[in-house]
Design an enzyme around this catalytic site. Sequence first.
Site, short mmCIF file in Angstrom:
data_model
loop_
_atom_site.label_atom_id
_atom_site.label_comp_id
_atom_site.label_asym_id
_atom_site.label_seq_id
_atom_site.Cartn_x
_atom_site.Cartn_y
_atom_site.Cartn_z
N HIS A 33 0.88 -1.18 0.00
CA HIS A 33 0.00 0.00 0.00
C HIS A 33 0.92 1.23 0.00
O HIS A 33 2.00 1.19 0.60
CB HIS A 33 -0.83 0.11 1.28
CG HIS A 33 -1.81 -0.99 1.53
ND1 HIS A 33 -1.48 -2.14 2.17
CD2 HIS A 33 -3.14 -1.05 1.28
CE1 HIS A 33 -2.56 -2.90 2.28
NE2 HIS A 33 -3.59 -2.27 1.75
N ASP A 47 2.05 2.04 3.42
CA ASP A 47 2.97 1.06 4.04
C ASP A 47 4.41 1.53 3.90
O ASP A 47 5.24 1.30 4.78
CB ASP A 47 2.94 -0.30 3.31
CG ASP A 47 1.63 -1.01 3.38
OD1 ASP A 47 0.80 -0.66 4.24
OD2 ASP A 47 1.43 -1.94 2.56
N GLU A 93 -10.91 -6.28 -4.88
CA GLU A 93 -10.78 -7.40 -3.93
C GLU A 93 -12.07 -7.53 -3.12
O GLU A 93 -12.34 -6.70 -2.25
CB GLU A 93 -9.57 -7.14 -3.02
CG GLU A 93 -9.32 -8.29 -2.06
CD GLU A 93 -8.05 -8.08 -1.23
OE1 GLU A 93 -7.06 -7.51 -1.76
OE2 GLU A 93 -8.06 -8.48 -0.06
N HIS A 142 -11.76 -13.91 2.96
CA HIS A 142 -12.92 -13.08 2.61
C HIS A 142 -14.03 -13.97 2.05
O HIS A 142 -15.20 -13.72 2.31
CB HIS A 142 -12.54 -12.04 1.56
CG HIS A 142 -11.51 -11.04 2.02
ND1 HIS A 142 -11.02 -10.06 1.21
CD2 HIS A 142 -10.87 -10.89 3.21
CE1 HIS A 142 -10.13 -9.33 1.87
NE2 HIS A 142 -10.01 -9.83 3.08
N ASP A 181 -5.03 -13.39 -2.87
CA ASP A 181 -4.39 -13.07 -1.59
C ASP A 181 -4.51 -14.33 -0.72
O ASP A 181 -5.49 -14.50 0.02
CB ASP A 181 -5.11 -11.91 -0.89
CG ASP A 181 -4.52 -10.57 -1.28
OD1 ASP A 181 -3.61 -10.54 -2.11
OD2 ASP A 181 -4.97 -9.55 -0.71
N ASP A 224 -11.62 -11.76 10.07
CA ASP A 224 -10.55 -11.94 9.10
C ASP A 224 -9.24 -12.17 9.85
O ASP A 224 -8.54 -11.22 10.16
CB ASP A 224 -10.50 -10.65 8.27
CG ASP A 224 -9.72 -10.78 6.99
OD1 ASP A 224 -9.35 -11.90 6.63
OD2 ASP A 224 -9.49 -9.74 6.34
N ASP A 281 -6.58 -13.73 8.82
CA ASP A 281 -5.39 -13.60 7.95
C ASP A 281 -4.25 -14.53 8.35
O ASP A 281 -3.09 -14.11 8.45
CB ASP A 281 -4.87 -12.15 7.95
CG ASP A 281 -5.71 -11.22 7.09
OD1 ASP A 281 -6.35 -11.70 6.14
OD2 ASP A 281 -5.71 -10.00 7.37
N ASP A 335 -1.46 -12.61 1.81
CA ASP A 335 -2.04 -11.55 2.65
C ASP A 335 -2.30 -12.21 4.01
O ASP A 335 -3.44 -12.49 4.39
CB ASP A 335 -3.32 -11.00 2.03
CG ASP A 335 -3.78 -9.73 2.73
OD1 ASP A 335 -3.21 -9.40 3.78
OD2 ASP A 335 -4.71 -9.08 2.22
#
Length: 438
Positions: A101, A104, A232, A271, A296, A307, A309, A339
Amino acid sequence: MSGYFDHIAPIRYEGPDSNNPLAFKFYDPKKMVMGKTIEEHLRVAVCYWHNFCWDGADVFGGGTFGRPWLSGANNHQAAEAKLDAAFDFFDRLGQPFFCFHDTDVMAEAQTPKEHVENFAEIVDKTEAKMANSKTKLLWGTANMFSHPRYMAGASTNPNPDVVEFCALQVKHCLEATHRLDGSGYVLWGGREGYDTILNTDVRHEMDQLGRFVSMVVEHKHKIGFKGDIWIEPKPHEPTKHQYDRDVATVYGFLKTYGLEKEVGVNIEPNHATLAGHNFEHEVEMANAFGIFGSIDFNRGDPQNGWDTDQFPNDLRENTMALYYILKGGGFKNGGANFDAKVRRQSCDAEDLFHAHIGGMDLLARAFINAAELIKTEKLSSFVDNRYAGWTSGMGAKMMAGEASLDDMAEAAFNKDVSPAPLSGRQEYLENIVTQYTK
Ligand code: XUL
Ligand code: CO
């Protein structure tokens, strides 16, 4: 170099009998499968945000990782130290891609002007780093969900001044992605949705989103970016209802705004499960509509409804997903971005390596399984036979638009028996997947 990863030697492939936790056991980058190497098929990417921007804080407590580059203010020196650490990690892991990003990588900005300047400064430095590294950019994205200005949405914000800021971020991030030779650009609608209908004009917000994504596509063509644009999907979190709920919803949105030939999807398994789907469902829906883009990779927790992750570790789930990815033709500009984040107690540098090595080994195994499943044609020939009736007779006429409801009804009436039930053979097919999951 950062020094943080100095005690970790470059990660090598040692084969399935190795007991070295810091070696690949299945991810042999140069192994040829179906005409390409594993590295070329999977196009693995490491994400910047979970690995280098997050210090292990959760809603109940602060950071646990103690990454040195995150210890002070997020200024230019910190951004550069983070960049050093990130490329040090990439060079040791040896994966071909990374994703980021804008926020980031850059020093924190207080004003729009500072945003542009700070981002430009780190993009220059990133370009210089990439010149000396084998790691390329898979995709870039603008973070339009963390800053308080985005609390009521990014391009779906009721305030057009906020949408102007989105335009500023996306313009610069898309141009940087182009300059860094990225293969794609992602739009995750983090807060493109709403918390309460009581303060929301849904149609207006959808029209804003439609126009905004169209502007992004127009800009892509204006600057000559040849990569793909991917939305996404995610059903909720952070907002209660998100407009990009799942692949089918995104396709409906793209069709409504005439974008279905321009924009694809970046699918994330966690997701998918939050939307009540499994991973392969989302992949095959994207194939069906011709909008499959990138993944991802991660996993959720079956007992937790958010989520999480986590790094993927389910061989069967990923064999299935990669089977459908391969069936659709495999990755083109997309790839396998992790991700995913280590757990908060996994606070050492080596935990980042264990996580990625495990994920890459798992994907390599699942990919080889999927390739074998494609080769045997046991699943595909079953499905082909199941639909064979549509190639002739009334089935073919109906699909060609040459039979009316009357014609079909008459054909049924003229047969003296109603159609006999045919087994769907679900258990037989599941057994084939079990047989090939190794
Ligand atoms: C959030 C998520 C994001 C996007 C990029 O759930 O998946 O990290 O991938 O903004
Ligand atoms: Co994601």
